[in-house]
Structure formats: structure tokens, C-alpha cells
Design a protein around this motif. Structure first.
Motif: not given
Length: 439
Positions: A275-279
Motif C-alpha cells: 500500500g505504499v504510493p509509487l511517488l
């Protein structure tokens, strides 16, 4: 085929000029090592500042050429393919290490390791793992990249000295770098001395294996009575897979840049699953690359300075000085070990050191009846001892950069290279393995 230079007898370097050519290395060691020892703190004198001063001195003493030509020699050495390739490895290693740490891969791997092995024997387990991985993949740099973040996390969980755990990894990394069939130092040593890799391995085993066993026994003894490390139970163990990808692909023999790239892709994939955002993942990678900035600057400065030393005749002076007065087979073997060690001190690259002295080493071996297997073993082992101990070697710089500690801080804990040096001395004194002595 690796070309090995020999001494040019028509180009004798006078002692005053030879010592002057070597003075940048001496100045650097005085500024960084001697000053740090004197004040008892290796963090006060930045290694980059010591290298800048020594590099400026190297430019000044390289006389007889315009300033821009001296700078060109410095820049050409710093921009050599091997140096830029090393920087690619540093960039990818920084990105992978920070990315793996931030998504929880390091914590998960440490927790898994402590569940599998007795917590009080983490240090000998770490050393054994470093020996096995480096022997399998043939590169100390790849081993350092794979294990240093884990070693740092283990040290922090055990409230132990981080530099000690980093030194454990470095020692094990050079065990495999010395013995592996696919190591560049093995290839350089065997080709320059004209022997088979398998024969050199058997001869080298008499020196490296006892040193590793002594070191491992020491770690086991030191581990008795140490407090157990508390293991957290909230780790997603499948997060160890990025490290599994790195270790497995490295053992297979894939190029280290591809290994690290695959590790980054795997870490991004599992980070997204967490669930870690790509940015945010991109930000982690950027931070890791930025953290390698000082290491890259140090590498470029050291390479340029050492290039000027070679151009000024410093390496030539070492070669002619150490080979001038050889007496007997023991003296010849001692000179071979000392010669490659000192050249390694000046080049900060064990493969380059072996290639540089390979031709003259072969001449000395033939003259004094040293078996090519023994001479190859001495060149490889002695160069690995020096490369592991110098604070400006690529492996130490990378490991300490990943750990966030001073490049000189692991030195007091480098037990394996000292054990290896002791075995080299014993092999020369007692001329073992005995079957390799012609005279």
C-alpha cells in the motif's frame, strides 16, 4: 587475456623522484588515518577533505607538464570505465538499500534470520553467510550490498556496535573474493601466473580456509553469554523476497547491476502490495541515491589521485625498489606478498594491483622456483588483506556508507584479514603447501 606489465629497466625512477611521486598517498594517510588516531575520533577529519588536499598535492608535484594536462591525467583516471561502473553499482545499491529498508524488507529478513538461527549466534551466522555468498557470486561488492543493511539492523536490535557487524560482513566478503572461481582477482592472478583456477584454489585453500575457521571460532566463542535479541512478531515475512531475489540472482552469476535492478523492481512490487504510493517509493529511491553522493566523490578523488601517482612513476618506483634485493625462496615469496600489498595501497583496487605486478611476479617466481599456484595464491591473498583494511577501498566505503558510519570505524574489528595475513606469513616461513615448492 589479461596483459601484465613488467618493469621497464630503461626507465629507472630515482629515489627522490620516486618518494615524491608516492607522497600523495603518504600525505592522505597522515591526514586521515594518523590524525584520526591521534585525536581518537575518525569522524573529525572527513575522508573527502583529506583526499582533496592529497589530490591537489598530486597535481602540484606532477611537474614538467602544463596545469591543464595534469588535470586531464587526473580526470582520465577518475573517469575510467571501472570507476564509472563502480559508481553505477553505488547508485543502484543506494536506491535498493533505502527502498528495501523503508518498505520493511530489512526488518522482515532480520526477524526471519533470528527465528531460524539461535539469537546468540547471529554474528557467526552472519560471517558464514558472507563467506558462502561471496564464494558463490565471486564479488565482495555484491556481498556487501546484500548483507550490510541486514547487519546494521541486527546490530541495532542487539544494541551492539554497528561497526563490528559491518566488519563481520567485510571479512566474509573477502573470503569469497579471494577463493571464488569467478572472482576477478582469481582470474587476474591465475592468468598472470600461468596456472589453472582449480589448482590455485587448492593452494589458496591452505591459506584462506584456516583463517576463516579461526575467525569463525572466535565469533562463536564471543557469542556465548550474549543476551538474546527480542524478535518482533508483526513482520510480513514475504517481504524478504526482494533480498531473496538479490541473493539468488547473484549466486547464479548474473551481473551485479542487473541483480540490483531486479532487486529494486521486486522491492517496488512488494511496496505497492503493502500500500505504499509509487511517488513515496520513488522518494525512497531518490534518498538512497543521494546518500551515495559522498561515496561517489571520494571514489572519483581517490581514482584521480592514484592515476597521477602512477603517471608520475610512483608504482614503477615501488616495483623496482622491492625487487632489487631478493634472497632465497622465502624472501622471494615475501617480496611478492609485500609488493602486491603496497601497490594495492596505492591503487585501492586489488584486481588492478594484481595485474600491475603480475609480470614481474612471474619473473621472480621463475627465477626463485616458486610454483605458479603459490605465487597466484600469494598475490590474491595479500591484495585482499590490504583491500579489506584500507578505509578508502570501494568495499569499505560502500559498506560504511550504507551503515552510516566512518570508513575507518570497522578497522579494529577486522579479524579475518588479520588472520589471513597471519596465514600468509606462516605459509612463507614454513613453505606450505609443501608440494608447491620446487627448491
Amino acid at each position: 587475456m589479461i596483459e601484465t606489465p613488467t618493469i621497464d629497466t630503461d626507465r629507472r625512477i630515482p629515489a627522490p623522484k620516486g618518494w615524491l611521486a608516492l607522497s600523495p598517498v603518504i600525505l592522505f594517510l597522515l591526514l586521515y588515518v594518523a590524525v584520526s588516531v591521534a585525536i581518537g575520533d575518525f569522524y573529525k577529519m572527513p575522508i573527502s577533505v583529506a583526499l582533496v588536499i592529497a589530490s591537489v598535492w598530486a597535481v602540484v608535484i606532477y611537474r614538467g607538464r602544463p596545469l591543464m594536462e595534469r588535470i586531464e591525467v587526473f580526470s582520465r583516471a577518475a573517469g575510467h570505465f571501472n570507476i564509472l561502473y563502480m559508481i553505477w553499482v553505488f547508485v543502484l545499491a543506494g536506491a535498493f538499500a533505502t527502498l528495501a529498508k523503508e518498505i520493511g524488507a530489512v526488518d522482515a529478513t532480520v526477524s526471519f534470520t533470528l527465528r531460524i538461527f539461535p539469537p546468540e549466534f547471529v554474528v557467526p551466522t552472519l560471517f558464514f553467510a558472507a563467506c558462502f555468498i561471496s564464494l558463490s557470486i565471486g564479488t565482495s561488492v555484491g556481498t556487501v550490498v546484500a548483507l550490510t543493511p541486514l547487519a546494521v539492523e541486527m546490530a541495532q536490535m542487539a544494541n551492539a556496535e554497528v561497526a563490528f557487524y559491518v566488519a563481520v560482513v567485510l571479512g566474509g566478503a573477502f573470503f569469497g573474493d579471494n577463493l571464488s572461481f569467478i572472482s576477478d582477482t582469481t582470474i587476474a592472478a591465475t592468468r598472470s601466473q600461468g596456472c589453472n583456477m582449480n589448482d590455485k584454489f587448492k593452494a589458496n585453500l591452505w591459506i584462506a580456509l584456516p583463517a576463516a575457521l579461526i575467525t569463525l571460532a572466535g565469533y562463536i566463542i564471543m557469542s556465548y553469554g550474549t543476551p538474546e535479541v527480542l524478535i518482533a512478531n508483526d513482520k510480513n515475512l514475504w517481504l524478504i523476497l526482494p533480498y531473496i531475489v538479490v541473493i539468488v540472482t547473484a549466486v547464479i552469476g548474473i551481473n551485479v547491476t542487473i541483480v540490483l535492478s531486479l532487486g529494486i523492481v521486486a522491492a517496488i512490487f512488494f511496496g505497492v502490495l503493502e500500500g505504499v504510493p509509487l511517488l513515496d517509493l520513488a522518494g525512497f529511491m531518490g534518498a538512497g541515491i543521494d546518500s551515495m553522493g559522498n561515496l561517489i566523490i571520494i571514489t572519483l578523488l581517490a581514482a584521480g589521485m592514484l592515476g597521477l601517482i602512477k603517471a608520475a612513476g610512483g608504482i614503477q618506483f615501488l616495483l623496482q625498489g622491492l625487487t632489487a634485493h631478493i634472497s632465497g625462496i622465502r624472501g622471494a615469496q615475501g617480496v611478492l606478498a609485500l609488493l602486491v600489498g603496497l601497490v594495492n595501497l596505492c591503487t585501492a583496487n586489488n584486481t588492478v594491483a594484481i595485474i600491475t605486478v603480475g609480470g614481474i611476479a612471474r619473473d621472480v617466481s621463475e627465477r626463485y622456483g616458486i610454483d605458479p599456484r603459490k605465487s597466484a595464491s600469494l598475490l590474491d591473498s595479500a591484495s585482499c588483506v590490504v583491500q579489506c583494511m584500507i578505509p578508502y577501498g570501494a568495499q569499505t566505503l560502500l559498506a560504511t556508507s550504507l551503515a552510516g558510519i566512518s570508513p575507518a570505524s570497522p578497522f579494529p574489528y577486522l579479524y579475518y584479514p588479520w588472520a589471513l595475513a597471519g596465514m600468509i606469513v606462516l605459509s612463507i616461513i614454513f613453505l606450505f603447501p609443501g608440494r608447491l615448492n620446487r627448491k
